[in-house]
Design a protein around this motif. Sequence first.
Motif, PDB file in Angstrom:
ATOM      1  N   ALA A 192       0.823  -1.206   0.000  1.00 27.45           N
ATOM      2  CA  ALA A 192       0.000   0.000   0.000  1.00 27.45           C
ATOM      3  C   ALA A 192       0.857   1.256   0.000  1.00 27.45           C
ATOM      4  CB  ALA A 192      -0.938  -0.005   1.207  1.00 27.45           C
ATOM      5  N   ASP A 193       1.999   1.235   0.720  1.00 30.90           N
ATOM      6  CA  ASP A 193       2.829   2.434   0.782  1.00 30.90           C
ATOM      7  C   ASP A 193       3.437   2.764  -0.577  1.00 30.90           C
ATOM      8  OD1 ASP A 193       4.289   0.074   0.955  1.00 30.90           O
ATOM      9  OD2 ASP A 193       5.983   1.056   1.931  1.00 30.90           O
ATOM     10  N   LEU A 194       3.794   1.736  -1.354  1.00 27.96           N
ATOM     11  CA  LEU A 194       4.356   1.990  -2.679  1.00 27.96           C
ATOM     12  C   LEU A 194       3.274   2.426  -3.659  1.00 27.96           C
ATOM     13  CD1 LEU A 194       6.921  -0.946  -3.013  1.00 27.96           C
ATOM     14  CD2 LEU A 194       7.338   1.425  -2.356  1.00 27.96           C
ATOM     15  N   ARG A 195       2.074   1.867  -3.523  1.00 27.99           N
ATOM     16  CA  ARG A 195       0.983   2.332  -4.388  1.00 27.99           C
ATOM     17  C   ARG A 195       0.672   3.795  -4.112  1.00 27.99           C
ATOM     18  NH1 ARG A 195      -1.422  -2.541  -2.698  1.00 27.99           N
ATOM     19  NH2 ARG A 195      -3.009  -1.391  -1.516  1.00 27.99           N
ATOM     20  N   GLN A 196       0.737   4.166  -2.863  1.00 27.08           N
ATOM     21  CA  GLN A 196       0.488   5.561  -2.510  1.00 27.08           C
ATOM     22  C   GLN A 196       1.572   6.477  -3.066  1.00 27.08           C
ATOM     23  OE1 GLN A 196       0.896   7.029   1.693  1.00 27.08           O
ATOM     24  NE2 GLN A 196      -1.341   7.108   1.564  1.00 27.08           N
ATOM     25  N   LEU A 197       2.775   5.934  -3.214  1.00 23.85           N
ATOM     26  CA  LEU A 197       3.888   6.729  -3.715  1.00 23.85           C
ATOM     27  C   LEU A 197       3.825   6.913  -5.227  1.00 23.85           C
ATOM     28  CD1 LEU A 197       6.651   8.096  -3.205  1.00 23.85           C
ATOM     29  CD2 LEU A 197       7.703   5.842  -3.455  1.00 23.85           C
ATOM     30  N   PHE A 198       3.451   5.860  -5.960  1.00 19.45           N
ATOM     31  CA  PHE A 198       3.541   5.896  -7.420  1.00 19.45           C
ATOM     32  C   PHE A 198       2.201   6.119  -8.114  1.00 19.45           C
ATOM     33  CE2 PHE A 198       7.472   3.642  -6.383  1.00 19.45           C
ATOM     34  CZ  PHE A 198       8.363   4.282  -7.222  1.00 19.45           C
ATOM     35  N   LEU A 199       1.092   6.046  -7.408  1.00 23.15           N
ATOM     36  CA  LEU A 199      -0.216   6.220  -8.035  1.00 23.15           C
ATOM     37  C   LEU A 199      -0.857   7.499  -7.543  1.00 23.15           C
ATOM     38  CD1 LEU A 199      -1.664   2.585  -7.845  1.00 23.15           C
ATOM     39  CD2 LEU A 199      -0.364   3.648  -9.692  1.00 23.15           C
ATOM     40  N   ARG A 200      -1.587   8.142  -8.425  1.00 26.82           N
ATOM     41  CA  ARG A 200      -2.310   9.363  -8.082  1.00 26.82           C
ATOM     42  C   ARG A 200      -3.737   9.239  -8.596  1.00 26.82           C
ATOM     43  NH1 ARG A 200       1.355   9.711  -5.392  1.00 26.82           N
ATOM     44  NH2 ARG A 200       2.853  11.397  -5.071  1.00 26.82           N
ATOM     45  N   GLY A 201      -4.661   9.769  -7.824  1.00 30.18           N
ATOM     46  CA  GLY A 201      -6.064   9.742  -8.222  1.00 30.18           C
ATOM     47  C   GLY A 201      -6.930  10.192  -7.079  1.00 30.18           C
ATOM     48  N   GLY A 202      -8.253  10.038  -7.247  1.00 29.72           N
ATOM     49  CA  GLY A 202      -9.197  10.414  -6.212  1.00 29.72           C
ATOM     50  C   GLY A 202      -9.292   9.347  -5.148  1.00 29.72           C
ATOM     51  N   PRO A 203     -10.371   9.311  -4.394  1.00 26.48           N
ATOM     52  CA  PRO A 203     -10.551   8.294  -3.359  1.00 26.48           C
ATOM     53  C   PRO A 203     -10.523   6.899  -3.960  1.00 26.48           C
ATOM     54  CG  PRO A 203     -12.162  10.056  -3.125  1.00 26.48           C
ATOM     55  CD  PRO A 203     -11.479  10.285  -4.427  1.00 26.48           C
ATOM     56  N   SER A 204      -9.704   6.036  -3.369  1.00 24.37           N
ATOM     57  CA  SER A 204      -9.513   4.704  -3.931  1.00 24.37           C
ATOM     58  C   SER A 204     -10.725   3.813  -3.763  1.00 24.37           C
ATOM     59  CB  SER A 204      -8.294   4.036  -3.277  1.00 24.37           C
ATOM     60  OG  SER A 204      -8.492   3.939  -1.877  1.00 24.37           O
ATOM     61  N   ARG A 239     -10.369   7.634 -11.545  1.00 26.54           N
ATOM     62  CA  ARG A 239      -9.318   7.463 -12.536  1.00 26.54           C
ATOM     63  C   ARG A 239      -7.972   7.523 -11.834  1.00 26.54           C
ATOM     64  NH1 ARG A 239      -7.539   5.095 -17.010  1.00 26.54           N
ATOM     65  NH2 ARG A 239      -5.936   6.330 -18.075  1.00 26.54           N
ATOM     66  N   VAL A 240      -7.273   6.405 -11.779  1.00 27.68           N
ATOM     67  CA  VAL A 240      -5.970   6.316 -11.119  1.00 27.68           C
ATOM     68  C   VAL A 240      -4.891   6.284 -12.195  1.00 27.68           C
ATOM     69  CG1 VAL A 240      -4.507   4.964  -9.582  1.00 27.68           C
ATOM     70  CG2 VAL A 240      -6.965   5.102  -9.164  1.00 27.68           C
ATOM     71  N   THR A 241      -3.878   7.101 -12.033  1.00 26.91           N
ATOM     72  CA  THR A 241      -2.785   7.178 -13.003  1.00 26.91           C
ATOM     73  C   THR A 241      -1.451   7.105 -12.281  1.00 26.91           C
ATOM     74  OG1 THR A 241      -2.778   9.600 -12.911  1.00 26.91           O
ATOM     75  CG2 THR A 241      -4.141   8.556 -14.614  1.00 26.91           C
ATOM     76  N   LEU A 242      -0.407   6.878 -13.051  1.00 26.56           N
ATOM     77  CA  LEU A 242       0.943   6.876 -12.503  1.00 26.56           C
ATOM     78  C   LEU A 242       1.424   8.303 -12.263  1.00 26.56           C
ATOM     79  CD1 LEU A 242       2.661   4.151 -14.702  1.00 26.56           C
ATOM     80  CD2 LEU A 242       2.179   3.988 -12.270  1.00 26.56           C
ATOM     81  N   CYS A 243       2.201   8.469 -11.211  1.00 26.64           N
ATOM     82  CA  CYS A 243       2.771   9.781 -10.896  1.00 26.64           C
ATOM     83  C   CYS A 243       4.082   9.945 -11.664  1.00 26.64           C
ATOM     84  CB  CYS A 243       3.009   9.909  -9.391  1.00 26.64           C
ATOM     85  SG  CYS A 243       3.743  11.484  -8.909  1.00 26.64           S
ATOM     86  N   ARG A 244       4.092  10.830 -12.634  1.00 32.25           N
ATOM     87  CA  ARG A 244       5.282  11.029 -13.462  1.00 32.25           C
ATOM     88  C   ARG A 244       6.467  11.538 -12.644  1.00 32.25           C
ATOM     89  NH1 ARG A 244       4.366  11.036 -18.962  1.00 32.25           N
ATOM     90  NH2 ARG A 244       2.179  10.921 -19.601  1.00 32.25           N
ATOM     91  N   ALA A 279      10.143   9.945 -12.215  1.00 32.28           N
ATOM     92  CA  ALA A 279      11.346  10.710 -12.534  1.00 32.28           C
ATOM     93  C   ALA A 279      12.331  10.685 -11.365  1.00 32.28           C
ATOM     94  CB  ALA A 279      10.969  12.149 -12.884  1.00 32.28           C
ATOM     95  N   ALA A 280      11.812  10.747 -10.132  1.00 27.62           N
ATOM     96  CA  ALA A 280      12.689  10.660  -8.966  1.00 27.62           C
ATOM     97  C   ALA A 280      13.341   9.286  -8.876  1.00 27.62           C
ATOM     98  CB  ALA A 280      11.894  10.955  -7.694  1.00 27.62           C
ATOM     99  N   TYR A 281      12.595   8.237  -9.219  1.00 24.72           N
ATOM    100  CA  TYR A 281      13.166   6.883  -9.228  1.00 24.72           C
ATOM    101  C   TYR A 281      14.273   6.783 -10.274  1.00 24.72           C
ATOM    102  CZ  TYR A 281      13.354   1.784  -9.282  1.00 24.72           C
ATOM    103  OH  TYR A 281      13.777   0.481  -9.210  1.00 24.72           O
TER     104      TYR A 281
END
Length: 736
Positions: free
Chosen positions: A659-671, A677-682, A686-688
């Motif tokens: 869950a912590d990694l999904r929170q880090l790499f995914l962005r969207g509204g309430p899960s 609509r859930v998308t990847l955090c660009r 880029a930080a990775y």
Amino acid sequence: MALGEFLYDAAHRVVVCVACGTCLVPDGQDGRWATHLRRAPHRLKGERLRRTLEGLSTHELRGRDELKRLRPDRRRPCERIKGLASYGGYLCACDPEKCTFATTRLSLMHDYMPRHGRTASHYTRDAPLWTSCTLQTYFTARQLVDYFVIVEAESEEVRRGLDPTQSVGSSGPPPSSPERHVFEELREDMKQAGRDLDAKAAVVEDLGQGRAERERWLVYTGFPTHLRGLTDAEIRSSFRLPKATSVLLQQTPKKKGGVTRRDNNENDDDDDDDDESDLRRILAATDRWLRKAYDLVADSSTERKMTHQRAQKLSDFAAGAGKKGKDVAFRCFKNEATLVTYFRRMKELLAYYHRVVYRDDGHFSRTSEAPVLPRAVIEPTGRQQRAIDMIHDALRAQDQAGGEKDDDEHDEGLERAIRAFYVALICQTVGSAHFRSPVLSFCAMLSRTKLYSSGARREGENKRARKGLGDDEADEAARQRRNLGGWHDPGNYSSHLSALIWTAQLILFESVCFHAGNDEAQIPAVLSKVCEDYMHQKGETTFGYILQWRLYITTVAKSAISRRQARWSLCGQEITYLGTRLYVGDVTKLIVSEYKRARDLLYDGLLFKARGLGGIEAWRLLDDLDAEDYGGSWRTDERNADVVRGTHEALLRQIEGRADLRQLFLRGGPSDSPSTRVTLCRKAMAAYEADVQEFLQSLLLLLFISPMPPLRAPEFLSITVTNSSTRRRSMLIWEK
């Protein structure tokens, strides 16, 4: 990963710095965060610092005033904030309804008791004045400390005795429906990326960061620019000789009145078959004519007209520069296998002209990525066009004659047309736009070769391509990789140029002898004139360029040795490289520190501290350092398929299961909303990537200095001395 050191708590809307055990102050994004990240223990700088700040700025945070106002009630403990430091503390119990004083120091609690009219001595177990508790605070700065009470929720990892940050499988709640949809799309994108890589590898690239930029002979000849955007399959098929057909299976067209009659339902495919049939006949006649030409120079031939003086004139590429006695004469003798190869190159040249220049479609696909197709660059001369028309007229004359007595006459007419065609190709002045010559364009095509053509790599690829291993997609990829192309090595490519040069010399000599007839006295003068005009290495002619290319490529192939070398001091304790001195003791310390740094970046950052990722022993991996395939490495080598199977999705599975990694790499509204609509955090990606580059920089030092493979002995174990201002010598001193 630097961004992985920070956790976002959606309930409190704060970013926790795990290494420091505190939250980042939300009102200081512009300068305070950068200052915090530059200090220990982070010590970020450059691209990593910039990418990390951009990734952190994507979170929606509460301000300091809002956090103070919405701080959890100390009388109603909340769940522990992951990553935030916790402290053993004390909560005042004198007035539970009005007083919520909390502190981590017992002495301060003693000093606070007089406010309730009591002292610390009044404390008893039956009537405690304060209670023990666990405290957390958003910020650790003295003026921002504001404790709240938490309760420790024992997780499954803690009950099993594992580190919660080192997940074996999954951690936290399972992915929501929108998140699962994102991971399904990512897996499909990974498969499509593999297919796109194979498709990209089949297209020739212009000068850039690939081998075409590193190999100076490719820049010198301009081949990558001429072939840009063309596929290797089309390049090879442009000059590939047509397959020979069995005489028993050939069908003679119906004739009526001496004219070939065809059915009315013929289509474009029939026209293509006719073109290939004509090409086969032309190539067969070309082979017979070249064999006759070789009889004029062969040592054991009764038709021999070659002399040593004429051989020297043919090979006087410098047009008299140098001593005549040391000039290399035209080599008349060739082994049968060499003759077959040399004549094949000339027949491939004719096939290339026939398909690319003579035919209307130009062979190469008009939907290709090439900005300019070769047909638009090549400018055939009128002499060449008339010669190719004469060849086809001779074929039609043979068709008209059928099996009549004058077949020999028509065969001679075809040979005369073929001779005129090759002489027109050789005797062409091109100026600065050298690829207007069909011969030089053909030379560019010859610079590409198959990559999977040797040893175990070829054996493994062919086995999978023929039999397959049960995976349809992997089997199809293996079949495509068999056709991947790359650039020739300069030493190997020069053999193609040598074949064209020798055969062109033979053709010119045969042409001069043919036109001289029985008057051999004029052969030396005409031969000298023709060679001086068109076989001169400084002339702007077709073979002037080819002679220059061969001279340059031969020089490049002989000087493929690095000139940068390290120097050891005579005492063996100091090394100097490019003006920088380094002591042996410092080298050991440098290697150890860089190794620790690289290991921390890899396991704690890039691999997310995951314990479930199995390691791969290096001795099990096979690698081909000479491989030139586009995007290829030990990961794509078929011999490592069993070892690396499943590793390409290992990190994706970690992100999906935690869950912590999904929170880090995914962005969207309430899960919890299925329509979210859930998308990847660009910015997180880029930080990775910035951490990946930092890891590679650490590896660079280990690769070139560590006394383990891949150690480069000529650069790091040599003592260099000079005996002149321009020449250096190296020697290795070995002590037993």
